[in-house]
Every structure is written in structure tokens, then in C-alpha cells.
Design an enzyme around this catalytic site. Structure first.
Site: not given
Length: 659
Positions: A488, A575, A607
């Protein structure tokens, strides 16, 4: 294997037994235990045919547990009891798209239902109360994808009644009768405004219609305070509001605000860190204890009764623990005890006698694994900021060797002390591992978190560079064998670091990391609308010429031609936070510049990787990648692992065996 890696293999620490990936990254044997409000049932998560599901047992006979759900794909990862008889609620999405529905299972009959069967929504349990036992309060964005309305959800019938129609609020605080008492809103400049209901503090909930009482401005947290300050909860009779409050200080204190008199009383504070993790009295909902977390988490008592609990836990050697459940009468708690060398043990704690009963070990397969300790270290950045960090070294490591810089996501999150499967995995493969709470990490006060504003790819990256230089000076890291790995925001840090400092890292691994800040801001999930002001203030404002220029300058995709070392990218196709296009753009830019890249795509993930078979394939490729360019060890990927995974090798880069 690179020349540097080949020349350095003799300096890697003596080899302990290889810990199988499945033991570190597979499903736990049991996890997330809880006790029903009436104390009659225990529940936990455990696999059914390799997929996590909810199991339930009589509280007095855990050995009689049986699964009450039958998810066959992504698994169930959280759930909660209700006060409406033997019902459990749990969220489910589709292939990682984070459009969660609220599902219900009757633990007696086994009947499962989707209680929010609407297209394209995100729903979550917001509150439950023993005073209105037949329902829970949920938040759902069915009416407007950008904002969450509050509904009473009646468990038996599935009926939904609108309680609060939300047009521009970020969050709400409700009392024990589900009266919506406080609202918050983030203004464009980042100020957090608080509103109170005008003259309607003591009106019982009316489930037949949404509240029509207007909101009245109350007080606010300035933009810098709003990053760490917010309302927490009301006490049981609704006469006091508890706050996480950094006004007139740097770190957020626990504050009690008397609603009748306006008296504001500081209950606890710590100059080093923000406070959190409040435990309340079952009858009054007044705090009895709170947590602080600088280098390690610690509980502190506000009442003699909770001090007795802490003393008892200490006698059993439990210093790192957290509560996951308690009975309605507060006679029994379920807690998890952890350490850096153990992933977690679940206990039943009986408050009347002080008895502590072991329920289960989360990952018993690791009981005899060659795990290694984690060490908290504080590193000083070039401008004087103290960076709380965590170092794990291979068993019997001596002198400088390969280092993996493991960067956390968010960036509004933090690294912490305790069992960390990636630290153990990497150390077992022969690498020292360093995780750094760079500026913008949360938990260290408002000055620390706001020091990261407009510093993506600059001072936030400087902090990581300073940490690597510290590890080199300390004789921990060989400067020619440092990798950067992150997920991320951590993935963004990988891309930013490898474009800004192309010779610093021997290789990098980016998992679901944004490459283009302009497109990232343009495609964040609709339900993040209420926090857009903070995102813009932290990254840059695309509505202004200067802000747009900054976003483009700090976007690694526009500097892809500078990458000089091997890069592995992994992405979930569904995602909603960092969309597949972020990775696609970076891969396309690298190919345009003739730079090889390895790109893994998972069509049934979002994600991160929820399915164990997908985690196994990713970690297998990642450790082979690191072994090639740093010289560590790797557990070979089996044909079964490859076939069971949905992994698509879009680009093989230099890892031709993947093609």
C-alpha cells in the site's frame, strides 16, 4: 544471483531450520475467540476445508465446537455477537472489492442470511446495545455512495429503519438507546467540526423515521489536532463524552467532557505517544483503563479493580495482551496474550476468582519453530525527529549482512512490537529486517504525523534513508545488499525510493502500491469522501496548479526511467483503494523505457491477499526474488502451490522460470 549476492553468501548467518511458508502465512488453527453476551457460547474462526469459518461451542465444552458457516472462497475474518438471541453477524465482500454486506447466522439452526442484499453497497455494524436487544445499528451507503446513513437493523425480521440520513458528516456518536447525539465533519482545510443535536439529547430512539432534529455547531479540532483527536464514546447515561484530545498538547490525551457543565477533565496523558485502547466499566461505561504505545504497548489502570486485573495478568507473565470479548455481566473476559516470539494464545479470564484458563494456541505449529526476537530501536532522523523502529536479526547473526527495509502502509498507521510473520519469515531466510515509523506514522503526536504533509517521496523517504544509514553505521547492513519491501503506502515508498535513489537498493518489492498520486486521488473509493480533505492536505491539491505539479513531481510513474535495480510488483485486480491501473501504469512506463519488471496479478484479490493459496504463491515468488538479488535462502514453490493460486505472471522480468 547478482554478483554482490553471490560474493556475500558466506557471510549469511548459520542456517536454522527453514520455517515453512504455510506455518507463517497459512490460516491459523484457531483465531479471534469470543464469548456470547450471556456466557453460554464460545466462538472462534477456524478452517473448514482450508477456508476460515466461524465455529461455535458450548462455553463449558469447547471440544464440542462445530462450524456454523460454510464460506468456500475468501473466508470470514471478523464477526460479532448480538443481544438478539443466538445470532452472529459477519461481513463479506466479493473477491476483495470491499463492498461489504452484513450476513447473519443463527448458531442454533445454522440458517445464514444476507441482511443487506443491495447492489454496490458498503455496510458495517455501527453499534449494539443491551437496551435495544432486538436490533443493531448499522452504517450503509445505499442512498448515496459517498456517505453512510445509520439504520436500525432488526435481526429476526431483517427490517431496516432509517435513523440518521447523512448528507456531509464523517462520523456519529450514539448513546445506549441509539440516539444519535454527536456528529463530526471534516472541513476543506482539515478542521474537524463537532455538532450536537439541538435540544434532543434525551429523546428515545424512534425507529419509524429518521431524526429531524437539526445539528448545532459545538466545537472543533484545528487541522493539526484533527489528525489525532476525535470523540470516542458516551458514558451509559449519556452525561459525558470521552475524547481523544491533543489541544494544548502534542499527543492525544484521554479527556472526559461533562455535557451539562462543560467541564473538561484530563484522565490520562503521555508526552511520548497518543493514548488509545480504552476499557470501560460494564455498568457506567466510564473508563477503567487505557493503553499507551510508544515502543511497546502497555495497559494502565484508572480504577483499583482494573489494577487488580493487571496485577493478575502480570503474575501469569502476560504483559502484551488485548481484550477481544466479555460477557454482559463482565464476569468473563476473553483475552489474547502475545509476544514477539509467539503469535498468540487465547485465554478465558474469570474476574471473580482471577482464574486464567488457556483456550487455545493460535498457531501451535510454530511452538518449536526457530523464531528470533524483535528489538525496539529509536533512530534519529537528519532533522532530529525520533523514529521508533523495530529490528529483527537472523539467528546467530554477526556483523553486516543483507537487510530488508519493510515499510508499513497507510501512511496513517504504525509498526509495532510483537509477533510479525514477515519479520520472522525474512529473518529465517537470512536477512535482518528493519521496520521504521517514518514521519506521518500515527501514534506519536500531531507534530509527528503532520510532519509528513506534502512530504510523500521526500522527507518521508529521507526517514527511510536515514534508517538504512543507521543500520549500515551499526554494522547491521551491508550497504550493497539492502532491499526495500512494502504494501500500500509501503509499495509507494518502494517505487519512490527506487526512482529517487536508484543506487540505494539492490532490489524492491511493491505490493498494491500507488504509482501516480494524481490518478490515486481521482479514484479513491466513493465512501472515502468524508476524509478527502485530509488526503489532499497530505499529498497535494489537484484543484490547484501548484498542487497538481506537486502530485506529478512525487509520482514515481513519471520517473520510471530512473529505476536501475530489479523490481517485483504484485497487485489485486479488484483493489478499490489502489486500483490495478496504478500497477499497470508503472509496468507500462518501465517497459516503455526498456526496464525489466516482474508483475504478478491476482484476479480474485483486492488490497492484499486474503486467500492462503494466493499468499503462498506471492511469498514464494518474493523469497525467490530476494534470494536471487540479496543471497538469502528460499523454500521452492511447489507445483501444487502454483496451480492452486490464481496468480497471473503478466511480466516475468529476469525471473524467467515464472514465464
Amino acid at each position: 544471483m547478482s554478483e554482490a549476492a553471490s560474493n556475500a553468501t558466506s557471510h549469511i548467518a548459520p542456517n536454522p531450520a527453514l520455517i515453512p511458508r504455510a506455518q507463517l502465512f497459512g490460516n491459523p488453527e484457531k483465531a479471534l475467540p469470543s464469548i456470547s453476551p450471556d456466557g453460554r457460547h464460545l466462538a472462534w474462526l477456524a478452517p473448514v476445508d482450508g477456508v476460515l469459518n466461524i465455529w461455535v461451542a458450548p462455553a463449558g465444552a469447547p471440544g464440542q465446537a462445530a462450524p456454523v458457516t460454510r464460506d468456500t472462497k475468501r473466508g470470514i475474518h471478523s464477526y460479532s455477537w448480538t443481544f438478539a438471541g443466538p445470532h452472529l453477524l459477519y461481513p463479506r465482500d466479493a473477491d476483495g472489492n470491499e463492498r461489504y454486506h452484513i450476513h447473519c447466522v443463527n448458531v442454533t439452526t445454522g440458517v445464514e442470511r444476507d441482511l443487506t442484499p443491495f447492489e454496490g453497497i458498503f455496510a458495517a455494524v455501527y453499534a449494539r446495545s443491551h437496551l435495544v436487544r432486538d436490533r443493531v445499528l448499522i452504517a450503509m451507503n445505499r442512498r448515496d455512495p459517498k456517505y453512510f446513513d445509520l439504520y436500525a437493523l432488526f435481526i429476526e425480521s431483517g427490517e431496516l429503519q432509517l435513523i440518521e440520513q447523512n448528507t456531509n458528516m464523517a462520523s456519529f456518536i450514539v448513546d445506549e438507546r441509539f440516539n444519535v447525539r454527536v456528529a463530526t465533519r471534516l472541513d476543506a482545510d482539515g478542521t474537524l467540526q463537532l455538532f450536537e443535536r439541538d435540544g434532543h439529547h434525551d429523546v428515545d430512539v424512534d425507529v419509524d423515521k429518521a431524526s429531524a432534529a437539526p445539528w448545532k455547531p459545538w466545537f472543533s479540532f484545528a487541522p493539526e489536532d484533527a489528525r489525532v483527536s476525535h470523540p470516542l464514546f458516551l458514558n451509559r447515561d449519556g452525561t459525558a463524552l470521552f475524547l481523544s484530545d491533543s489541544r494544548a498538547r502534542d499527543t492525544a490525551a484521554l479527556v472526559r467532557l461533562d455535557l451539562a457543565t462543560g467541564e473538561r477533565r484530563v484522565l490520562a496523558e503521555d508526552a511520548r505517544c497518543d493514548l488509545g485502547g480504552v476499557i470501560v466499566d460494564k455498568d457506567t461505561r466510564e473508563p477503567i483503563g487505557y493503553g499507551s504505545y510508544y515502543t511497546q504497548h502497555a495497559w494502565h489502570a484508572l480504577t483499583p479493580g482494573f489494577q487488580t486485573d493487571l496485577d493478575r495478568f502480570a503474575q501469569h507473565g502476560l504483559s502484551e495482551w488485548h481484550m477481544v470479548s466479555r460477557t454482559e455481566d463482565d464476569s468473563v473476559w476473553v483475552i489474547i496474550g502475545k509476544s514477539a516470539l509467539a503469535p498468540g494464545k487465547a485465554y478465558l479470564y474469570r474476574r471473580d476468582t482471577g482464574a486464567l484458563e488457556l483456550l487455545f494456541d493460535t498457531r501451535p505449529d510454530l511452538a518449536h519453530a526457530p523464531l528470533v526476537p524483535m528489538q525496539p530501536v529509536t533512530i534519529r532522523a537528519r532533522d532530529g525527529l525520533e523514529l521508533v523502529s523495530y529490528l529483527t536479526r537472523p539467528a546467530q547473526a554477526e556483523g553486516a549482512g543483507p537487510l530488508v527495509l519493510l515499510v508499513h502502509g497507510g501512511p496513517w498507521g504504525r509498526d509495532g512490537f510483537g509477533f510479525h510473520p514477515e519479520h520472522q519469515w525474512l529473518a529465517n531466510r537470512g536477512y535482518s529486517v528493519l521496520s521504521v515509523n517514518f514521519r506521518a506514522s500515527t501514534g506519536f503526536g500531531k507534530r509527528f504525523v503532520t510532519a509528513g504533509d506534502l512530504e510523500w517521496g521526500r522527507r518521508m523517504d529521507d526517514d527511510l534513508l536515514d534508517a538504512v544509514e543507521w543500520a549500515v553505521r551499526e554494522g547491521i547492513a551491508d550497504p550493497g545488499r539492502v532491499a526495500i519491501v512494502g504494501t500500500s503506502y509501503g509499495g509507494y515508498a518502494v517505487l519512490a525510493g527506487m526512482t529517487r535513489n536508484p543506487q540505494r537498493y539492490a532490489c524492491g518489492i511493491d505490493v498494491v502500491g500507488p504509482s501516480n498520486l494524481e490518478t490515486l486521488l481521482a479514484t479513491v473509493p466513493s465512501w472515502w469522501e468524508s476524509m478527502r480533505a485530509q488526503l489532499v492536505n497530505a499529498m497535494g491539491n489537484p484543484a490547484t496548479e501548484a498542487g497538481l505539479a506537486l502530485l506529478r513531481e512525487r509520482s514515481p510513474v513519471h520517473q520510471a526511467n530512473r529505476i536501475a535495480r530489479p523490481l517485483l510488483i504484485a497487485q489485486g485486480a479488484n483493489d478499490p483503494r489502489v486500483r490495478q491501473d496504478e500497477s499497470d501504469q508503472m509496468v507500462a512506463a518501465m517497459k516503455h523505457n526498456g526496464i525489466p519488471v516482474t508483475y504478478l496479478l491476482y484476479p480474485d484479490e483486492g488490497h492484499g491477499f486474503a486467500r492462503p493459496v494466493n499468499r503462498f504463491s506471492y511469498y514464494a515468488v518474493a523469497e525467490a526474488f530476494l534470494a536471487r538479488y540479496l543471497g538469502g535462502r528460499a523454500e521452492p514453490m511447489t507445483a501444487a502451490e502454483r496451480q492452486a493460486s490464481s496468480m497471473q505472471v503478466v511480466e516475468a522480468g529476469d525471473m524467467h522460470e515464472l514465464a
